[in-house]
Design a protein around this motif. Sequence first.
Motif, short mmCIF file in Angstrom:
data_model
loop_
_atom_site.label_atom_id
_atom_site.label_comp_id
_atom_site.label_asym_id
_atom_site.label_seq_id
_atom_site.Cartn_x
_atom_site.Cartn_y
_atom_site.Cartn_z
N SER A 88 9.01 3.76 -3.29
CA SER A 88 10.22 4.54 -3.01
C SER A 88 11.41 3.64 -2.68
O SER A 88 12.56 4.03 -2.85
N GLU A 89 11.14 2.41 -2.20
CA GLU A 89 12.22 1.47 -1.89
C GLU A 89 12.39 0.40 -2.97
O GLU A 89 13.30 -0.43 -2.89
N GLY A 170 16.58 7.12 1.73
CA GLY A 170 15.72 8.29 1.59
C GLY A 170 15.08 8.68 2.92
O GLY A 170 15.17 7.95 3.91
N VAL A 171 14.42 9.82 2.92
CA VAL A 171 13.74 10.30 4.13
C VAL A 171 12.33 9.72 4.16
O VAL A 171 11.57 9.84 3.20
N ILE A 172 11.99 9.07 5.27
CA ILE A 172 10.64 8.51 5.44
C ILE A 172 9.71 9.62 5.93
O ILE A 172 9.99 10.27 6.94
N GLU A 173 8.63 9.86 5.19
CA GLU A 173 7.71 10.93 5.59
C GLU A 173 7.00 10.58 6.90
O GLU A 173 6.80 9.41 7.22
N GLN A 179 2.31 5.36 10.60
CA GLN A 179 1.66 4.10 10.25
C GLN A 179 2.50 2.89 10.69
O GLN A 179 1.96 1.89 11.17
N PHE A 180 3.83 3.01 10.55
CA PHE A 180 4.71 1.93 11.03
C PHE A 180 4.59 1.76 12.54
O PHE A 180 4.68 0.65 13.07
N TYR A 202 -0.10 -1.41 -4.07
CA TYR A 202 1.09 -0.63 -3.71
C TYR A 202 0.81 0.21 -2.47
O TYR A 202 -0.35 0.56 -2.18
N ILE A 203 1.88 0.53 -1.73
CA ILE A 203 1.79 1.35 -0.52
C ILE A 203 1.57 2.81 -0.93
O ILE A 203 2.25 3.32 -1.82
N LEU A 204 0.64 3.47 -0.27
CA LEU A 204 0.36 4.88 -0.58
C LEU A 204 1.45 5.77 -0.01
O LEU A 204 1.86 5.61 1.15
N GLU A 205 1.91 6.73 -0.81
CA GLU A 205 2.95 7.67 -0.39
C GLU A 205 2.67 9.04 -0.97
O GLU A 205 1.90 9.19 -1.91
#
Length: 222
Positions: A88-89, A170-173, A179-180, A202-205
């Motif tokens: 997303s980034e 964007g909006v971070i879910e 997790q952060f 890759y990071i899961l989203e």
Amino acid sequence: VNTRPVRPIPPHANLTARRMGLSRDKRHKRRATGGRRAIHIKKRKYEMARPPSMTKLGPKRVKEVRVRGGNHKYRAMRLEYGNFSWGSEAIAKKTRIMEVNYNASNNELVRTKTLVKNAIVQVDAVPFREFYKQHYGVVLGKKKGKDEEKDEKLSEAAVKKQARRRKTMGVIESAIEDQFRQGRLFACISSRPGQCGRADGYILEGEELAFYLKRMQAKKKK
């Protein structure tokens, strides 16, 4: 009675046979009707297989393997770092692999911390948090109720640049925000460590993250 002396077999004669222990041929398989095939040829070098690398978590250790055509494969025995992209980034960062959490094919690979393609792992969130802070001027995963850290003094131009970028942010879910806060992100390995000697992913989203979180919760309840 045959009295001729038996010639000794040279030590290198059976070397090829010993090397070709694993084979990918189909001659030993039965036919669709159940009948057995007559084996009319020996094993071929191009049918040769090799044992799996079973890459583990640990200090980097990679072996170079010479393969067909004079090419080379890189067999990772142990790995602890990899490049993981944040879709997303649209960025990728080198980060440390902390833990193996889930594997759809075999729970034993989770217990032994084996890195394979499509394994779900946890990676260090610090490189991604630092990027977000530098790019947008926003600290992800900040715990509420605690004193805010003193921000670094930035030039006026840098502050304006961050303000402009924040408009496109964007909006971070909430799942990723949590997790952060813990300092670890769930990621999926998309490379083949036993073939290319790397553990990148890759990071899961989004829906994919929700799916794997649900699967891991179900596994814990068993």
